[in-house]
Design an enzyme around this catalytic site. Structure first.
Site, PDB file in Angstrom:
ATOM      1  CB  SER A  68      -0.894   0.025   1.236  1.00 44.49           C
ATOM      2  OG  SER A  68      -1.701  -1.127   1.295  1.00 44.49           O
TER       3      SER A  68
HETATM    4  N1  SAH Z   1      -0.497  -5.066   4.263  1.00 42.84           N
HETATM    5  C1  SAH Z   1       0.096  -5.338   2.971  1.00 42.84           C
HETATM    6  C2  SAH Z   1      -0.821  -4.929   1.839  1.00 42.84           C
HETATM    7  C3  SAH Z   1      -0.939  -6.041   0.877  1.00 42.84           C
HETATM    8  S1  SAH Z   1      -2.176  -5.897  -0.363  1.00 42.84           S
HETATM    9  C4  SAH Z   1       1.469  -4.710   2.856  1.00 42.84           C
HETATM   10  O1  SAH Z   1       1.808  -3.849   3.686  1.00 42.84           O
HETATM   11  O2  SAH Z   1       2.234  -5.091   1.959  1.00 42.84           O
HETATM   12  C5  SAH Z   1      -3.450  -6.953   0.291  1.00 42.84           C
HETATM   13  C6  SAH Z   1      -3.092  -8.379   0.588  1.00 42.84           C
HETATM   14  O3  SAH Z   1      -4.298  -9.053   0.969  1.00 42.84           O
HETATM   15  C7  SAH Z   1      -2.526  -9.173  -0.582  1.00 42.84           C
HETATM   16  O4  SAH Z   1      -1.298  -9.732  -0.210  1.00 42.84           O
HETATM   17  C8  SAH Z   1      -3.569 -10.257  -0.834  1.00 42.84           C
HETATM   18  O5  SAH Z   1      -3.027 -11.483  -1.273  1.00 42.84           O
HETATM   19  C9  SAH Z   1      -4.222 -10.386   0.531  1.00 42.84           C
HETATM   20  N2  SAH Z   1      -5.560 -10.963   0.523  1.00 42.84           N
HETATM   21  C10 SAH Z   1      -6.538 -10.859  -0.412  1.00 42.84           C
HETATM   22  N3  SAH Z   1      -7.629 -11.548  -0.040  1.00 42.84           N
HETATM   23  C11 SAH Z   1      -7.344 -12.110   1.166  1.00 42.84           C
HETATM   24  C12 SAH Z   1      -8.076 -12.963   2.063  1.00 42.84           C
HETATM   25  N4  SAH Z   1      -9.311 -13.364   1.809  1.00 42.84           N
HETATM   26  N5  SAH Z   1      -7.470 -13.338   3.205  1.00 42.84           N
HETATM   27  C13 SAH Z   1      -6.194 -12.932   3.503  1.00 42.84           C
HETATM   28  N6  SAH Z   1      -5.460 -12.147   2.693  1.00 42.84           N
HETATM   29  C14 SAH Z   1      -6.023 -11.742   1.537  1.00 42.84           C
END
Ligand code: SAH
Length: 217
Positions: A68
């Site tokens: 993000s």
């Molecule tokens: N907090 C992260 C942001 C990652 S983007 C950072 O700082 O890098 C969002 C993430 O949510 C992705 O890695 C994606 O694979 C995950 N995601 C999507 N659907 C999900 C679900 N149902 N359960 C857990 N993670 C999920």
């Protein structure tokens, strides 16, 4: 093994980023201090993009996912109102950057990721950095019932609706920060659970997150 160098140049770039975030009106000192302490460039799997790590932009982290915007991390962390004795659940570990920021504030960080490759890569990397978050491979819609209740829950992917299981796993007096909406357009929701279990939602600005996915395909 990733290169783990965090030198004066990185720190300089990071300080500049923090001031940039502050100038955007995100002024919670606890959040800014936590972000100042975490070398964001190390969370980029491809170190060739070092310069990008200290710009206020989102970035591809592989497996079709993104880390993000720093200002979004600041915004969500600030809204969360995390205290050092809190147990916090994060949905969407991704690169582990937000996880590391939470760990600066409390030691009790649980995080769930549904992408296996990303989960394995981030788990290995967090161990290498000695960051002791409890990382789980699974479906964030279900939360982590075995470790509930949580004082705080933060969802870092765009949720089409608010997962019922997460509301149940929130402690009375607890708070959840979750972007709600579809098609890359979400409204940040802050959901408070009162001591007697009543829920109250407040809405904040618009954001664009990758979707919280419901299946394992
Ligand atoms: N907090 C992260 C942001 C990652 S983007 C950072 O700082 O890098 C969002 C993430 O949510 C992705 O890695 C994606 O694979 C995950 N995601 C999507 N659907 C999900 C679900 N149902 N359960 C857990 N993670 C999920």
């Amino acid at each position: 093994m990733r290169e783990l160098e965090d030198n004066y140049r990185h720190k300089g770039l990071r300080n500049r980023l923090i001031e940039d975030i502050r100038s955007k009106g995100l002024m919670d000192e606890k959040t800014l201090e936590a972000m100042r302490a975490v070398p964001r460039h190390l969370f980029f799997s491809d170190q060739a993009f070092l310069e990008k790590a200290y710009e206020d932009i989102a970035f591809q982290i592989g497996e079709g996912q993104t880390i993000s915007h720093p200002s979004t991390v600041a915004y969500q962390t600030q809204l969360l109102g995390l205290e050092k004795n809190h147990k916090v659940l994060e949905i969407g570990t991704g690169s582990g950057y937000q996880t590391a920021v939470l760990l600066q504030i409390t030691a009790k960080v649980y995080s769930v990721e549904r992408q296996r490759v990303l989960f394995q890569r981030t788990k290995k990397f967090m161990e290498q950095l000695n960051l002791n978050a409890k990382l789980f491979f699974g479906d964030g819609y279900l939360g982590l019932p075995a470790f509930a209740p949580f004082d705080r829950i933060i969802v870092t992917a765009g949720a089409p609706h608010i997962p019922e299981a997460l509301l149940l796993q929130l402690k009375p007096g607890g708070r959840m920060v979750i972007p709600v909406g579809v098609n890359g357009k979400q409204v940040m929701h802050v959901i408070d659970k009162s001591a007697d279990g009543k829920l109250n939602a407040e809405v904040h600005g618009e954001f664009s997150f990758v979707p919280l996915l419901e299946d394992r395909t």
